[in-house]
Design a protein around this motif. Structure first.
Motif, short mmCIF file in Angstrom:
data_model
loop_
_atom_site.label_atom_id
_atom_site.label_comp_id
_atom_site.label_asym_id
_atom_site.label_seq_id
_atom_site.Cartn_x
_atom_site.Cartn_y
_atom_site.Cartn_z
N SER A 193 48.61 -17.61 -33.45
CA SER A 193 47.20 -17.39 -33.79
C SER A 193 46.43 -18.70 -33.96
N ASP A 194 46.78 -19.71 -33.17
CA ASP A 194 46.07 -20.99 -33.24
C ASP A 194 44.86 -20.94 -32.31
N ASP A 195 43.66 -21.01 -32.90
CA ASP A 195 42.43 -20.92 -32.09
C ASP A 195 42.25 -22.12 -31.17
N ARG A 196 42.94 -23.22 -31.44
CA ARG A 196 42.81 -24.40 -30.60
C ARG A 196 43.66 -24.30 -29.33
N ASP A 197 44.61 -23.39 -29.31
CA ASP A 197 45.48 -23.23 -28.15
C ASP A 197 45.66 -21.73 -27.88
N LYS A 198 45.01 -21.24 -26.84
CA LYS A 198 45.01 -19.81 -26.53
C LYS A 198 46.34 -19.33 -25.95
N PHE A 199 47.24 -20.27 -25.59
CA PHE A 199 48.52 -19.87 -25.01
C PHE A 199 49.69 -20.12 -25.96
N LEU A 200 49.41 -20.56 -27.18
CA LEU A 200 50.47 -20.82 -28.14
C LEU A 200 50.94 -19.51 -28.76
N GLY A 201 52.09 -19.04 -28.31
CA GLY A 201 52.63 -17.78 -28.83
C GLY A 201 51.89 -16.55 -28.36
N ARG A 202 51.01 -16.68 -27.40
CA ARG A 202 50.26 -15.53 -26.91
C ARG A 202 49.71 -15.82 -25.52
N VAL A 203 49.34 -14.79 -24.83
CA VAL A 203 48.72 -14.93 -23.52
C VAL A 203 47.80 -13.73 -23.29
N THR A 204 46.65 -13.97 -22.69
CA THR A 204 45.68 -12.91 -22.42
C THR A 204 45.42 -12.86 -20.92
N PHE A 205 45.45 -11.66 -20.36
CA PHE A 205 45.19 -11.50 -18.92
C PHE A 205 44.37 -10.23 -18.73
N ARG A 206 43.82 -10.10 -17.52
CA ARG A 206 42.96 -8.95 -17.21
C ARG A 206 43.57 -8.17 -16.03
N VAL A 207 43.44 -6.87 -16.11
CA VAL A 207 43.98 -5.98 -15.08
C VAL A 207 42.90 -5.00 -14.64
N LYS A 208 42.77 -4.83 -13.34
CA LYS A 208 41.83 -3.83 -12.81
C LYS A 208 42.46 -3.18 -11.58
N VAL A 209 42.65 -1.88 -11.68
CA VAL A 209 43.20 -1.12 -10.57
C VAL A 209 42.06 -0.34 -9.92
N VAL A 210 41.87 -0.61 -8.66
CA VAL A 210 40.78 0.03 -7.91
C VAL A 210 41.34 1.23 -7.16
N GLU A 211 40.60 2.32 -7.20
CA GLU A 211 41.04 3.52 -6.47
C GLU A 211 39.97 3.95 -5.49
N VAL B 290 56.63 -5.80 -19.23
CA VAL B 290 55.68 -4.86 -19.81
C VAL B 290 55.11 -4.00 -18.68
N LYS B 291 55.34 -2.72 -18.77
CA LYS B 291 54.80 -1.80 -17.76
C LYS B 291 53.56 -1.12 -18.35
N LEU B 292 52.42 -1.37 -17.72
CA LEU B 292 51.15 -0.82 -18.18
C LEU B 292 50.99 0.60 -17.62
N LEU B 293 51.02 1.57 -18.49
CA LEU B 293 50.97 2.98 -18.07
C LEU B 293 49.51 3.43 -17.95
N LEU B 294 48.85 2.92 -16.93
CA LEU B 294 47.45 3.25 -16.70
C LEU B 294 47.31 4.68 -16.19
N THR B 295 46.21 5.29 -16.55
CA THR B 295 45.90 6.64 -16.07
C THR B 295 44.68 6.55 -15.14
N LYS B 296 44.33 7.67 -14.53
CA LYS B 296 43.18 7.67 -13.62
C LYS B 296 41.90 7.29 -14.34
N GLU B 297 41.83 7.61 -15.64
CA GLU B 297 40.64 7.24 -16.41
C GLU B 297 40.52 5.72 -16.58
N ASP B 298 41.64 5.03 -16.44
CA ASP B 298 41.63 3.57 -16.59
C ASP B 298 41.27 2.84 -15.29
N TYR B 299 41.33 3.55 -14.16
CA TYR B 299 41.06 2.91 -12.88
C TYR B 299 39.58 2.51 -12.78
N ASN B 300 39.36 1.46 -11.99
CA ASN B 300 38.02 0.91 -11.74
C ASN B 300 37.40 0.27 -12.98
#
Length: 279
Positions: free
Chosen positions: A261-279, A234-244
């Motif tokens: 969509s099992d609330d008891r297991d957050k990694f079952l069939g899904r994964v959540t992560f955070r991205v922050k590009v600093v400029e 997955v390539k995240l096409l961030l723009t300058k407005e998304d930086y910081n």
């Protein structure tokens, strides 16, 4: 009339017992209160008794081992649906796109991980039929379908050795955990969304982020030792407005019977992560 005191003859002396007789009595031949015959019968009893117990234990273990498979666990505590994980191995991807040292760890992690997917390595594997399960029940050593890293195109690290990090458009690899015998129904694919009001543009490699059926089922590491999971880049096409700004991205597996969509297991069939590009 005079009387004489009678003294007992030497052979008529009264016999007295001592503590030594409790250990070995020479008159009866007893050792610690038992004769040799009695000790022999006791020893024979315990030999037969413990021999019977050892035989029962051995028979029970043999019967149990006949029910086990060297390649597939009899009892599996894992869920029927796989979890999702990402590479690089971090749920918080933070970096300055102008500082090589900050994103260098992510690039190196991706490069190391993709070594097993190199085209020269994968060309030794099988060219499989697209869209069909690769079942090999009649083979002891299972073969592996090719998954070349060149399929990841802009996120392969071949044309762009920084995986998009130097331009502030990072690549993230998504893969499913291995589950023996898994054959997902439908047409599973990865769909990622950013948790914000406006959508975030993304690119998926291979096309449409699909997991082809030919990479299933998996038969276990003993007989499927060179197996590699299919990947979706997955390539995240961030723009300058998304930086910081910290962006939370959730990727799910869609289009199949796999749970996501099992609330008891957050990694079952899904994964959540955070991205922050600093400029």
């Amino acid at each position: 009339m005079s009387t004489k005191e009678e003294t007992p003859a030497d052979g008529d002396k009264p016999q007295t017992s001592s503590w030594k007789d409790s250990i070995y009595n020479p008159r009866t031949g007893e050792f610690i209160g038992r004769t040799a015959k009695s000790w022999a019968l006791i020893l024979l009893f315990y030999l037969v008794f413990y021999g019977f117990l050892a035989g029962m234990f051995t028979l029970t273990m043999w019967v149990m081992l006949q029910t086990l498979d060297d390649n597939i666990p009899t009892y599996r505590d894992r869920v029927a649906s796989p979890g999702l994980v990402i590479r690089p191995r971090s749920l918080d991807i933070v970096f300055n796109r102008t500082d090589t040292k900050q994103y260098g760890q992510y690039v190196q992690h991706l490069e190391n991980f993709l070594q097993q997917y190199n085209d020269t390595v994968q060309e030794k594997n099988e060219l499989c039929m697209v869209g069909e399960y690769y079942e090999q029940d009649d083979q002891e050593e299972k073969k592996v379908c090719q998954f070349k890293r060149s399929l990841l195109r802009q996120c392969s690290g071949l044309s762009d050795t920084t995986f998009g990090y130097t331009e502030g458009k990072p690549c993230v690899l998504v893969k499913m955990n291995r589950i023996i015998g898994l054959k997902p129904r439908g047409d599973p694919y990865i769909n990622c969304t950013a948790k914000r009001e406006s959508p975030l543009q993304m690119q998926y490699f291979p096309s449409e982020g699909r997991f082809d059926k030919m990479y299933f089922p998996y038969y276990g590491k003993n007989v499927h030792s060179t197996y590699v999971q299919p990947l979706v880049a997955v390539k995240l096409l961030l723009t300058k407005e998304d930086y910081n700004n910290e962006l939370t991205v959730e990727c799910k597996i869609e289009g199949s019977d796999l749970r996501n969509s099992d609330d008891r297991d957050k990694f079952l069939g899904r994964v959540t992560f955070r991205v922050k590009v600093v400029e």
